[in-house]
Design a protein around this motif. Sequence first.
Motif, mmCIF file in Angstrom:
data_model
loop_
_atom_site.group_PDB
_atom_site.id
_atom_site.type_symbol
_atom_site.label_atom_id
_atom_site.label_comp_id
_atom_site.label_asym_id
_atom_site.label_seq_id
_atom_site.Cartn_x
_atom_site.Cartn_y
_atom_site.Cartn_z
ATOM 1 N N ASP A 287 0.815 -1.215 0.000
ATOM 2 C CA ASP A 287 0.000 0.000 0.000
ATOM 3 C C ASP A 287 0.851 1.269 0.000
ATOM 4 O O ASP A 287 0.323 2.381 0.004
ATOM 5 N N GLY A 288 2.196 1.122 0.001
ATOM 6 C CA GLY A 288 3.088 2.267 -0.100
ATOM 7 C C GLY A 288 3.301 3.056 1.166
ATOM 8 O O GLY A 288 3.960 4.100 1.143
ATOM 9 N N THR A 289 2.810 2.572 2.307
ATOM 10 C CA THR A 289 2.871 3.357 3.538
ATOM 11 C C THR A 289 4.069 3.031 4.416
ATOM 12 O O THR A 289 4.327 3.752 5.385
ATOM 13 N N LYS A 290 4.807 1.956 4.105
ATOM 14 C CA LYS A 290 5.920 1.552 4.952
ATOM 15 C C LYS A 290 7.104 1.105 4.102
ATOM 16 O O LYS A 290 6.939 0.631 2.982
ATOM 17 N N ILE A 291 8.301 1.268 4.665
ATOM 18 C CA ILE A 291 9.529 0.790 4.030
ATOM 19 C C ILE A 291 10.329 -0.021 5.038
ATOM 20 O O ILE A 291 10.206 0.172 6.251
ATOM 21 N N SER A 292 11.141 -0.946 4.539
ATOM 22 C CA SER A 292 12.089 -1.676 5.371
ATOM 23 C C SER A 292 13.369 -1.853 4.576
ATOM 24 O O SER A 292 13.346 -2.101 3.361
ATOM 25 N N GLU A 293 14.496 -1.696 5.243
ATOM 26 C CA GLU A 293 15.790 -1.776 4.569
ATOM 27 C C GLU A 293 16.207 -3.229 4.390
ATOM 28 O O GLU A 293 16.173 -4.019 5.340
ATOM 29 N N LEU A 294 16.630 -3.584 3.174
ATOM 30 C CA LEU A 294 17.076 -4.945 2.872
ATOM 31 C C LEU A 294 18.599 -5.059 2.846
ATOM 32 O O LEU A 294 19.146 -6.050 3.308
ATOM 33 N N TRP A 295 19.263 -4.068 2.267
ATOM 34 C CA TRP A 295 20.730 -4.045 2.318
ATOM 35 C C TRP A 295 21.247 -2.643 2.039
ATOM 36 O O TRP A 295 20.527 -1.796 1.530
ATOM 37 N N ARG A 296 22.496 -2.424 2.397
ATOM 38 C CA ARG A 296 23.206 -1.215 1.986
ATOM 39 C C ARG A 296 24.662 -1.557 1.733
ATOM 40 O O ARG A 296 25.197 -2.515 2.308
ATOM 41 N N THR A 297 25.299 -0.811 0.826
ATOM 42 C CA THR A 297 26.699 -1.044 0.506
ATOM 43 C C THR A 297 27.424 0.279 0.347
ATOM 44 O O THR A 297 26.921 1.194 -0.314
ATOM 45 N N ALA A 298 28.590 0.386 0.956
ATOM 46 C CA ALA A 298 29.401 1.602 0.854
ATOM 47 C C ALA A 298 30.093 1.715 -0.495
ATOM 48 O O ALA A 298 30.639 2.773 -0.821
ATOM 49 N N ASP A 299 30.069 0.652 -1.295
ATOM 50 C CA ASP A 299 30.772 0.660 -2.585
ATOM 51 C C ASP A 299 30.010 1.401 -3.679
ATOM 52 O O ASP A 299 30.594 1.787 -4.693
ATOM 53 N N LEU A 300 28.697 1.613 -3.504
ATOM 54 C CA LEU A 300 27.917 2.375 -4.470
ATOM 55 C C LEU A 300 27.783 3.795 -3.920
ATOM 56 O O LEU A 300 26.767 4.195 -3.376
ATOM 57 N N ASP A 301 28.863 4.578 -4.070
ATOM 58 C CA ASP A 301 28.940 5.876 -3.401
ATOM 59 C C ASP A 301 28.988 7.030 -4.401
ATOM 60 O O ASP A 301 29.647 8.040 -4.167
ATOM 61 N N THR A 302 28.251 6.890 -5.508
ATOM 62 C CA THR A 302 28.173 7.967 -6.484
ATOM 63 C C THR A 302 27.393 9.160 -5.940
ATOM 64 O O THR A 302 26.397 8.993 -5.237
ATOM 65 N N TYR A 303 27.839 10.359 -6.291
ATOM 66 C CA TYR A 303 27.180 11.581 -5.845
ATOM 67 C C TYR A 303 26.149 12.079 -6.856
ATOM 68 O O TYR A 303 25.060 12.489 -6.486
ATOM 69 N N MET A 304 26.510 12.077 -8.157
ATOM 70 C CA MET A 304 25.643 12.717 -9.141
ATOM 71 C C MET A 304 25.730 12.062 -10.512
ATOM 72 O O MET A 304 25.310 12.659 -11.502
#
Length: 418
Positions: A287-304
């Motif tokens: 329903d678009g009302t909640k999020i949960s984090e599945l993973w994160r990586t410091a290697d994808l560190d692009t700014y723009m």
Amino acid sequence: MKLSFILFTFCLFTACTPQKSKIYQWRGEGRKGVFDGENLLTVWPENGPEEVWFAEGVGNGYGSPTITDNKIFITGEVDSMAWLYCYDINGNLLWKEKYGKEWSKHYPGSRSAPTVVDDLVYVETGMGVLACLKSENGEMVWSKDFVTDFGGILPIHGFSEAPVVNGEKVFCMPGGKEHNVVALNRYTGELIWSCKGRGERSAYNPGNLIELPERNIFVTFSAYNLLGIDAETGELLWAHQQENTPEEKREPGIGDTHSNNVIFENGHIYYAVGDGNCGVKLQLSEDGTKISELWRTADLDTYMSGFVKMDNYLYGCGTRKKDLKSFDAMTGEVVDSLKTGTGAVVAAGNMLYYYNWRGELLLLSCENGKLQQKSSFKISRGTKEHFSHPVIKNGILYQRRGNTLMAFDIRNGQEPKV
């Protein structure tokens, strides 16, 4: 008689059903950076693909062109004013029109790409002027100033949105305490709703729209949060905080540059912010009302420089390590890397197109996440930095560098589709 009745009913239904407008925008459909790519070269000639035309005099800027079926729109700064230029697909100037004050401080020039919907073009200046012009002749329809009209806060590098349009609304982020994120009537510029968000300044984010069965969600970054806002009501549904900068150290220019739009696919939100949590995958509830984090990586560190998703892989450049990497979209783990320098990446025809800050345009294969350089050539025309993202349309690759827009034929012996 029965068949005639069925045909009549179908025609009546079709005539009464509103047709969804075609939107031409930053990084293409869904803002995913993946363009249509049939019959494209998989290897370029030694000196690069054929340059079919170039247009000088589009002003200072870094904003990519937006290509419709028969026109090209691009913004630029001349003598501190913002100009919108309209070309035909052969590079002939049709008209140009100024629409407000443009950013003329450090890195002077336009910062964003136009959004074209039906017969209207939406553009934004680095000084915070959002304008709507007629695509036929550049006639001004309306304009708003983020600072004077909505109490917006001018970022230290200028506003950098690419306007997001949905139905009758255009969304933008002035970044003020009261009017943090707003939806305007795209025909008149009148305020429809205002959201206080987290009360933070703008973060140079182009924004994006997530379309669900139950609701549409406008998604954008403020200085230290990814915001999900109900597109109909302006209600803040959720936020995902960027944890890289402690609260006591948060000030303009510190940890607040989030210039890549999110990608949404199959219930998942992907984002890449080198000045924040870096690469992240979120699960969005049905329903678009909640999020949960599945993973994160410091290697994808692009700014723009953007990132793309094809099949089960993400592709984006590094900032700490100046290379292009591929990532397993399920786990966030690095699959492969290639020394390319920092640059902007887009995709078409199962190939990657990479424009690095040294001015090299690279053609890369990426089968099963494995990166291999196939061809490259140097962009020699234009002025100043090599920051603009490539755009591909009907077998033509468009590349902006400062005051010059170039068009290269990357078709594999096919006639262009006009």
